[in-house]
Design a protein around this motif. Structure first.
Motif, PDB file in Angstrom:
ATOM      1  N   LEU A  68      36.526  37.558 -58.526  1.00 16.33           N
ATOM      2  CA  LEU A  68      37.495  38.112 -59.473  1.00 16.33           C
ATOM      3  C   LEU A  68      36.855  38.635 -60.755  1.00 16.33           C
ATOM      4  N   VAL A  69      35.621  38.229 -61.000  1.00 11.50           N
ATOM      5  CA  VAL A  69      34.973  38.551 -62.274  1.00 11.50           C
ATOM      6  C   VAL A  69      33.739  39.406 -62.003  1.00 11.50           C
ATOM      7  N   GLU A  70      33.648  40.491 -62.723  1.00 11.69           N
ATOM      8  CA  GLU A  70      32.555  41.435 -62.476  1.00 11.69           C
ATOM      9  C   GLU A  70      31.199  40.854 -62.836  1.00 11.69           C
ATOM     10  N   ASP A  71      31.143  40.078 -63.923  1.00 11.61           N
ATOM     11  CA  ASP A  71      29.851  39.590 -64.411  1.00 11.61           C
ATOM     12  C   ASP A  71      29.975  38.120 -64.827  1.00 11.61           C
ATOM     13  N   PRO A  72      30.042  37.187 -63.861  1.00 14.87           N
ATOM     14  CA  PRO A  72      30.237  35.768 -64.189  1.00 14.87           C
ATOM     15  C   PRO A  72      28.942  35.070 -64.591  1.00 14.87           C
ATOM     16  N   ARG A  73      28.441  35.444 -65.756  1.00 11.97           N
ATOM     17  CA  ARG A  73      27.164  34.866 -66.193  1.00 11.97           C
ATOM     18  C   ARG A  73      27.298  33.397 -66.586  1.00 11.97           C
ATOM     19  N   ALA A  74      28.408  33.048 -67.236  1.00  7.46           N
ATOM     20  CA  ALA A  74      28.614  31.674 -67.708  1.00  7.46           C
ATOM     21  C   ALA A  74      29.903  31.135 -67.114  1.00  7.46           C
ATOM     22  N   VAL A  75      29.784  30.039 -66.365  1.00 11.86           N
ATOM     23  CA  VAL A  75      30.905  29.494 -65.611  1.00 11.86           C
ATOM     24  C   VAL A  75      31.119  28.035 -65.986  1.00 11.86           C
ATOM     25  N   VAL A  76      32.383  27.633 -66.077  1.00 12.38           N
ATOM     26  CA  VAL A  76      32.741  26.223 -66.234  1.00 12.38           C
ATOM     27  C   VAL A  76      33.416  25.754 -64.954  1.00 12.38           C
ATOM     28  N   ARG A 176      46.283  27.983 -72.915  1.00 14.60           N
ATOM     29  CA  ARG A 176      45.936  28.844 -74.060  1.00 14.60           C
ATOM     30  C   ARG A 176      44.528  28.505 -74.585  1.00 14.60           C
ATOM     31  N   THR A 177      44.186  27.225 -74.568  1.00 12.43           N
ATOM     32  CA  THR A 177      42.845  26.814 -74.977  1.00 12.43           C
ATOM     33  C   THR A 177      41.796  27.462 -74.081  1.00 12.43           C
ATOM     34  N   VAL A 178      42.049  27.461 -72.785  1.00  6.32           N
ATOM     35  CA  VAL A 178      41.109  28.090 -71.851  1.00  6.32           C
ATOM     36  C   VAL A 178      40.992  29.578 -72.137  1.00  6.32           C
ATOM     37  N   ARG A 179      42.106  30.218 -72.391  1.00  8.16           N
ATOM     38  CA  ARG A 179      42.073  31.652 -72.662  1.00  8.16           C
ATOM     39  C   ARG A 179      41.166  31.966 -73.849  1.00  8.16           C
ATOM     40  N   GLU A 180      41.180  31.103 -74.844  1.00  7.81           N
ATOM     41  CA  GLU A 180      40.379  31.342 -76.040  1.00  7.81           C
ATOM     42  C   GLU A 180      38.879  31.270 -75.772  1.00  7.81           C
ATOM     43  N   VAL A 181      38.467  30.458 -74.800  1.00  9.56           N
ATOM     44  CA  VAL A 181      37.024  30.324 -74.552  1.00  9.56           C
ATOM     45  C   VAL A 181      36.507  31.380 -73.580  1.00  9.56           C
ATOM     46  N   LEU A 182      37.395  32.188 -73.019  1.00 13.01           N
ATOM     47  CA  LEU A 182      36.990  33.220 -72.083  1.00 13.01           C
ATOM     48  C   LEU A 182      36.642  34.523 -72.793  1.00 13.01           C
ATOM     49  N   ARG A 183      35.636  35.192 -72.274  1.00 14.65           N
ATOM     50  CA  ARG A 183      35.259  36.501 -72.785  1.00 14.65           C
ATOM     51  C   ARG A 183      36.204  37.556 -72.206  1.00 14.65           C
ATOM     52  N   PRO A 184      36.228  38.752 -72.806  1.00 14.46           N
ATOM     53  CA  PRO A 184      36.991  39.855 -72.195  1.00 14.46           C
ATOM     54  C   PRO A 184      36.569  40.073 -70.748  1.00 14.46           C
ATOM     55  N   GLY A 185      37.559  40.206 -69.868  1.00 13.13           N
ATOM     56  CA  GLY A 185      37.284  40.352 -68.449  1.00 13.13           C
ATOM     57  C   GLY A 185      37.162  39.040 -67.712  1.00 13.13           C
ATOM     58  N   GLY A 186      37.255  37.925 -68.434  1.00 15.30           N
ATOM     59  CA  GLY A 186      37.110  36.611 -67.824  1.00 15.30           C
ATOM     60  C   GLY A 186      38.394  36.136 -67.156  1.00 15.30           C
ATOM     61  N   TRP A 227      46.525  27.389 -52.501  1.00 11.09           N
ATOM     62  CA  TRP A 227      46.865  28.418 -53.476  1.00 11.09           C
ATOM     63  C   TRP A 227      45.836  28.449 -54.593  1.00 11.09           C
ATOM     64  N   LEU A 228      45.492  29.653 -54.999  1.00  7.60           N
ATOM     65  CA  LEU A 228      44.675  29.879 -56.185  1.00  7.60           C
ATOM     66  C   LEU A 228      45.544  30.561 -57.225  1.00  7.60           C
ATOM     67  N   TYR A 229      45.632  29.950 -58.395  1.00  3.90           N
ATOM     68  CA  TYR A 229      46.418  30.527 -59.488  1.00  3.90           C
ATOM     69  C   TYR A 229      45.469  31.084 -60.531  1.00  3.90           C
ATOM     70  N   VAL A 230      45.696  32.333 -60.888  1.00  2.54           N
ATOM     71  CA  VAL A 230      44.743  33.086 -61.695  1.00  2.54           C
ATOM     72  C   VAL A 230      45.375  33.586 -62.970  1.00  2.54           C
ATOM     73  N   GLY A 231      44.686  33.345 -64.077  1.00  5.60           N
ATOM     74  CA  GLY A 231      45.023  33.971 -65.352  1.00  5.60           C
ATOM     75  C   GLY A 231      43.821  34.759 -65.834  1.00  5.60           C
ATOM     76  N   ARG A 232      44.044  36.022 -66.256  1.00  2.00           N
ATOM     77  CA  ARG A 232      42.935  36.887 -66.638  1.00  2.00           C
ATOM     78  C   ARG A 232      43.021  37.311 -68.093  1.00  2.00           C
ATOM     79  N   VAL A 233      41.842  37.520 -68.674  1.00  5.55           N
ATOM     80  CA  VAL A 233      41.751  38.129 -69.999  1.00  5.55           C
ATOM     81  C   VAL A 233      41.422  39.591 -69.802  1.00  5.55           C
ATOM     82  N   PRO A 234      42.149  40.506 -70.424  1.00  2.00           N
ATOM     83  CA  PRO A 234      41.837  41.940 -70.250  1.00  2.00           C
ATOM     84  C   PRO A 234      40.395  42.249 -70.572  1.00  2.00           C
TER      85      PRO A 234
END
Length: 237
Positions: A68-76, A176-186, A227-234
């Motif tokens: 789902l991620v083009e460049d997953p350099r850093a993963v948790v 929302r906390t997770v969203r904040e730690v994600l980079r654009p496209g994450g 099921w996989l539930y996905v939230g994306r950052v633009p």
């Protein structure tokens, strides 16, 4: 004289390790004999968590999420388990850093000292950083826009909690906390053993959009749907 064939031998479960924490009991058992191969099984407070016999769901979570991620350099990876989600993440050459957050210190110790035999080799990968903490606390303390992908696999989904306190991980404030730690496209990807409409709704509120993806797997001669539930950052403009 009885010439009938003996019945199949029942497998024996031998306790390998046990630990107690404020969350209760953690037990590692080895399954021996019977018709299947020897395997390890992890249980929390008597509830089956995972084993080494069937690992396709843990691997599928990582594979689908990485796609789902083009460049997953850093993963948790939220939840160490027996290390198979982490193993699949590390198999992707794009991954430069993998932070694994596990609340049970004993489980990390069993991986490090070889009680779980494949553990030392997995943790020897220089890209791995293990954090012994509650994943909610660890991500709340992380710098904003630090990660490209967060995989949450601490339960069998919001309907099958290992610990009741984990319910907060599937609600809007933590998401929302997770969203904040994600980079654009994450992206955040949450694994669930069943459909979870409330989780999808909470993700939609926290991320501005969400999707639930059915994932069919074949487990020991039976078909299962997870099921996989996905939230994306633009992504960047």
């Amino acid at each position: 004289m009885d010439t009938s064939s003996p019945g199949p031998t029942e497998p024996e479960h031998v306790e390998v390790a046990r630990a107690e924490s404020e969350r209760g009991e953690l037990v590692l058992r080895e399954r021996r004999g019977g018709t299947g191969p020897t395997s390890l099984e992890l249980r929390a407070n008597g509830v089956f968590v995972m084993d080494t016999l069937e690992t396709s769901t843990e691997r599928a979570l990582a594979t689908a999420a990485l796609a789902l991620v083009e460049d997953p350099r850093a993963v948790v990876v939220g939840g160490l388990g027996l290390g198979f989600t982490m193993h699949e993440v590390l198999a992707d050459s794009r991954v430069e850093r993998c932070a694994v957050v596990e609340i049970e210190e004993a489980l990390v110790g069993w991986m490090r000292d070889g009680t779980i035999p494949h553990g030392p080799a997995l943790l020897a990968d220089e890209r791995v950083h293990v954090v012994v903490a509650d994943v909610a606390v660890a991500l709340a303390e992380a710098r904003p826009a630090t990660y490209d992908l967060v995989l949450l696999d601490v339960d069998n989904g919001p309907g099958y909690l290992v610990h009741d306190a984990n319910a907060a991980l599937y609600r809007e404030p933590f998401l929302r906390t997770v969203r904040e730690v994600l980079r654009p496209g994450g992206a955040l990807v949450v694994w669930s053993a069943a459909e979870a409409a409330d989780l999808e709704a909470a993700l939609r509120t926290a991320f501005g959009g969400a999707e639930g993806r059915p994932h069919d797997v074949r487990l020991q001669d039976r078909d299962e749907r997870y099921w996989l539930y996905v939230g994306r950052v633009p992504g960047p403009a």
